[in-house]
Design a protein around this motif. Structure first.
Motif, short mmCIF file in Angstrom:
data_model
loop_
_atom_site.label_atom_id
_atom_site.label_comp_id
_atom_site.label_asym_id
_atom_site.label_seq_id
_atom_site.Cartn_x
_atom_site.Cartn_y
_atom_site.Cartn_z
N ALA A 57 0.83 -1.21 0.00
CA ALA A 57 0.00 0.00 0.00
C ALA A 57 0.86 1.26 0.00
N ILE A 58 1.96 1.24 0.72
CA ILE A 58 2.87 2.39 0.74
C ILE A 58 3.36 2.69 -0.67
N GLY A 59 3.68 1.65 -1.41
CA GLY A 59 4.10 1.84 -2.79
C GLY A 59 2.97 2.34 -3.67
N ARG A 60 1.79 1.80 -3.46
CA ARG A 60 0.62 2.16 -4.28
C ARG A 60 0.22 3.63 -4.06
N TYR A 61 0.28 4.10 -2.82
CA TYR A 61 -0.09 5.49 -2.52
C TYR A 61 1.05 6.47 -2.80
N ALA A 93 3.64 13.86 13.04
CA ALA A 93 3.53 15.24 12.53
C ALA A 93 3.95 16.28 13.56
N GLY A 94 4.77 15.87 14.52
CA GLY A 94 5.24 16.80 15.54
C GLY A 94 4.15 17.31 16.46
N LYS A 95 2.98 16.66 16.43
CA LYS A 95 1.85 17.19 17.20
C LYS A 95 1.06 16.13 17.94
N PHE A 96 0.92 14.95 17.34
CA PHE A 96 0.06 13.91 17.91
C PHE A 96 0.88 12.78 18.51
N SER A 97 0.40 12.23 19.59
CA SER A 97 1.06 11.09 20.22
C SER A 97 1.14 9.93 19.23
N ASN A 98 2.27 9.29 19.18
CA ASN A 98 2.44 8.18 18.26
C ASN A 98 1.79 6.92 18.84
N ASP A 99 0.49 6.82 18.64
CA ASP A 99 -0.23 5.61 19.03
C ASP A 99 -1.05 5.16 17.82
N PRO A 100 -1.45 3.90 17.78
CA PRO A 100 -2.12 3.37 16.58
C PRO A 100 -3.36 4.14 16.15
N GLU A 101 -4.23 4.53 17.06
CA GLU A 101 -5.45 5.24 16.66
C GLU A 101 -5.13 6.60 16.06
N ALA A 102 -4.20 7.32 16.67
CA ALA A 102 -3.81 8.62 16.12
C ALA A 102 -3.19 8.45 14.73
N LEU A 103 -2.39 7.41 14.56
CA LEU A 103 -1.77 7.18 13.25
C LEU A 103 -2.83 6.84 12.20
N GLU A 108 -5.62 8.44 7.30
CA GLU A 108 -6.89 8.55 6.57
C GLU A 108 -7.25 10.01 6.23
N ASP A 109 -6.94 10.93 7.14
CA ASP A 109 -7.37 12.31 6.93
C ASP A 109 -6.40 13.29 7.59
N PRO A 110 -5.21 13.42 7.03
CA PRO A 110 -4.24 14.33 7.65
C PRO A 110 -4.71 15.78 7.66
N GLN A 111 -5.40 16.21 6.63
CA GLN A 111 -5.86 17.60 6.59
C GLN A 111 -6.98 17.85 7.60
N GLY A 112 -7.77 16.82 7.90
CA GLY A 112 -8.79 16.94 8.94
C GLY A 112 -8.17 16.98 10.32
N SER A 113 -7.03 16.32 10.48
CA SER A 113 -6.32 16.31 11.76
C SER A 113 -5.52 17.57 11.98
N GLU A 114 -4.90 18.05 10.90
CA GLU A 114 -4.04 19.24 10.98
C GLU A 114 -4.18 20.02 9.67
N PRO A 115 -5.23 20.86 9.58
CA PRO A 115 -5.44 21.63 8.35
C PRO A 115 -4.20 22.44 7.96
N GLY A 116 -3.85 22.38 6.70
CA GLY A 116 -2.71 23.13 6.21
C GLY A 116 -1.38 22.41 6.35
N ARG A 126 -9.53 2.79 5.40
CA ARG A 126 -9.27 2.30 6.77
C ARG A 126 -8.42 1.02 6.74
N THR A 127 -8.75 0.12 5.82
CA THR A 127 -7.99 -1.14 5.72
C THR A 127 -6.54 -0.86 5.33
N ASP A 128 -6.34 0.00 4.34
CA ASP A 128 -4.98 0.34 3.94
C ASP A 128 -4.25 1.07 5.07
N ALA A 129 -4.94 1.94 5.78
CA ALA A 129 -4.32 2.65 6.90
C ALA A 129 -3.83 1.66 7.96
N ARG A 130 -4.63 0.64 8.25
CA ARG A 130 -4.22 -0.38 9.22
C ARG A 130 -2.97 -1.12 8.73
#
Length: 139
Positions: A57-61, A93-103, A108-116, A126-130
């Motif tokens: 998936a990393i290669g595909r995206y 991203a220098g802002k969120f705790s490195n835990d599985p749910e945050a990742l 899935e939505d980096p701009q929703g988590s940290e606009p800009g 979701r499956t690819d994110a996992r």
């Protein structure tokens, strides 16, 4: 010229040394494989993903166009952070705790988590994110 044959005790000692070095090399190889397998298993358990599918998936995206990601061919981008030893990073991203749910949310939505932020929304499912998270936590 006289040539001397090595004494039998010297030959025996050299053989013992070779055996000890060989045993150490095999032991280290086994330990490495066991550690890698344990890390992979733990990464898959905490994310619910699959490391091998994550690598695909990393290669595909196209994640490697921005990030350095060990084990992924061509993943040598210099725009985003280096993801080497990602599991040991304290933050995402220098802002969120490195835990599985945050990742998962971040993937899935980096701009929703940290606009800009510099991380674009790539449409990661979701499956690819996992799976991607499993691969990153296996590093």
């Amino acid at each position: 010229m006289l040539s001397r044959r090595p004494s039998s005790s010297l030959v025996w000692l050299a053989g013992l040394l070779v055996l000890a070095i060989g045993t150490a090399v095999v032991s280290l190889a086994v330990l490495y494989v066991q550690t890698q397998e344990k890390t992979r298993t733990q990464a898959e358990l905490i994310t619910g993903g699959h490391t091998q599918l994550g690598k695909v998936a990393i290669g595909r995206y196209g994640c490697g166009s921005c990030h350095v990601i060990p084990g992924v061919s061509g993943a040598n981008g210099q725009v985003g952070p280096d993801l080497t030893r990602f599991a040991q990073h304290s933050e995402i991203a220098g802002k969120f705790s490195n835990d599985p749910e945050a990742l998962l949310r971040w993937l899935e939505d980096p701009q929703g988590s940290e606009p800009g932020s510099g991380m674009p929304n790539m449409g990661v499912t979701r499956t690819d994110a996992r799976d991607i998270a499993a691969y990153l936590y296996s590093l």
